[in-house]
Design an enzyme around this catalytic site. Structure first.
Site, mmCIF file in Angstrom:
data_model
loop_
_atom_site.group_PDB
_atom_site.id
_atom_site.type_symbol
_atom_site.label_atom_id
_atom_site.label_comp_id
_atom_site.label_asym_id
_atom_site.label_seq_id
_atom_site.Cartn_x
_atom_site.Cartn_y
_atom_site.Cartn_z
ATOM 1 N N HIS A 1 -1.990 0.460 39.991
ATOM 2 C CA HIS A 1 -2.134 -0.453 38.856
ATOM 3 C C HIS A 1 -0.896 -0.460 37.952
ATOM 4 O O HIS A 1 -0.830 -1.267 37.038
ATOM 5 C CB HIS A 1 -3.372 -0.066 38.045
ATOM 6 C CG HIS A 1 -4.353 -1.176 37.847
ATOM 7 N ND1 HIS A 1 -4.272 -2.415 38.462
ATOM 8 C CD2 HIS A 1 -5.472 -1.238 37.089
ATOM 9 C CE1 HIS A 1 -5.283 -3.166 38.080
ATOM 10 N NE2 HIS A 1 -6.027 -2.482 37.249
ATOM 11 N N TYR B 1 -1.317 7.628 34.718
ATOM 12 C CA TYR B 1 -1.385 6.421 35.531
ATOM 13 C C TYR B 1 -0.040 6.024 36.139
ATOM 14 O O TYR B 1 0.042 5.063 36.879
ATOM 15 C CB TYR B 1 -1.899 5.245 34.697
ATOM 16 C CG TYR B 1 -3.301 5.431 34.186
ATOM 17 C CD1 TYR B 1 -4.385 5.428 35.059
ATOM 18 C CD2 TYR B 1 -3.542 5.618 32.831
ATOM 19 C CE1 TYR B 1 -5.676 5.609 34.591
ATOM 20 C CE2 TYR B 1 -4.835 5.792 32.356
ATOM 21 C CZ TYR B 1 -5.893 5.789 33.242
ATOM 22 O OH TYR B 1 -7.169 5.971 32.778
ATOM 23 N N ASN C 1 -6.904 -3.927 31.104
ATOM 24 C CA ASN C 1 -7.897 -4.976 30.864
ATOM 25 C C ASN C 1 -7.732 -5.685 29.526
ATOM 26 O O ASN C 1 -8.411 -6.678 29.271
ATOM 27 C CB ASN C 1 -9.314 -4.418 30.996
ATOM 28 C CG ASN C 1 -9.614 -3.981 32.416
ATOM 29 O OD1 ASN C 1 -8.835 -4.186 33.338
ATOM 30 N ND2 ASN C 1 -10.774 -3.373 32.594
ATOM 31 N N ASN D 1 -8.157 -7.978 36.556
ATOM 32 C CA ASN D 1 -8.664 -8.023 35.185
ATOM 33 C C ASN D 1 -7.552 -8.133 34.142
ATOM 34 O O ASN D 1 -7.750 -8.742 33.091
ATOM 35 C CB ASN D 1 -9.544 -6.812 34.896
ATOM 36 C CG ASN D 1 -10.866 -6.897 35.619
ATOM 37 O OD1 ASN D 1 -11.361 -7.981 35.898
ATOM 38 N ND2 ASN D 1 -11.438 -5.754 35.944
#
Length: 187
Positions: free
Chosen positions: A19, A14, A66, A112
């Site tokens: 994000h 990631y 999240n 989120n």
């Protein structure tokens, strides 16, 4: 004291996704303050700096996005800090790519990770520095977009935006008044 948290996802796959802008920005704060992330605590990787005699904790939650609020709640409890001493850096799909927005409080919007933070600590009354990621040319579902890698042609733009966000967070940590930081860095 300040706790500066950059939101993101912990796995290396990631690292270059939209994000992870918060992770990148808090890494830039560490560079500005001359510290390294060395410690694992409160479900986060942390670094500690001292600015003008004040302790500054930098954190990258090791929870997934999240569930970021779990780490933030634990850090506030461990360091006996209030939400007024918290600054959260994160990506925001509602802001055009490369722009940053600094606010003293606000809602989670479509994010989120911020929903988790607000739910866990029970308030939205904390500072946030949002890094815009929306690209008008890309029309895919938000969940797919935020987990996709930044396009190579946009990489320098996002590096610059993360650095500006980090500079703003460092200024707050140095005691620069919030209104001045908003004036100097918003946009």
């Amino acid at each position: 004291m300040f706790i500066i948290v950059g939101l993101g996802n912990p796995e290396s796959k990631y690292f270059k996704t939209f994000h992870n802008m918060g992770y990148l920005a808090v890494g830039d704060v560490a560079n500005i303050l001359g510290v390294k992330f060395k410690k694992k605590e409160c479900e986060a990787l942390t670094a500690e700096a001292h600015v003008n005699g004040e302790k500054i904790i930098l954190a990258q939650p090791l929870t997934y996005m999240n569930n970021s609020g779990r780490a933030v709640k634990q850090l506030l409890a461990k360091y006996k800090a209030t939400p007024a001493q918290l600054v959260v850096l994160y990506d925001d799909y509602d802001i055009p790519k490369g722009k940053i927005r600094i606010r003293p409080n606000g809602s989670a919007g479509t994010h989120n990770g911020m929903r988790s933070v607000i739910a866990e600590i029970g308030t939205a009354e904390f500072a946030r520095i949002r890094i815009g990621i929306r690209d008008q040319e890309v029309n895919i579902p938000i969940i797919n977009y935020v987990l996709s890698n930044v396009r190579e042609e946009d990489y320098e733009l996002f590096i610059s935006a993360c650095n500006r966000a980090a500079q703003a967070a460092a200024e707050l940590a140095k005691g620069v008044p919030f209104e001045r930081v908003m004036t100097d860095f918003n946009g």
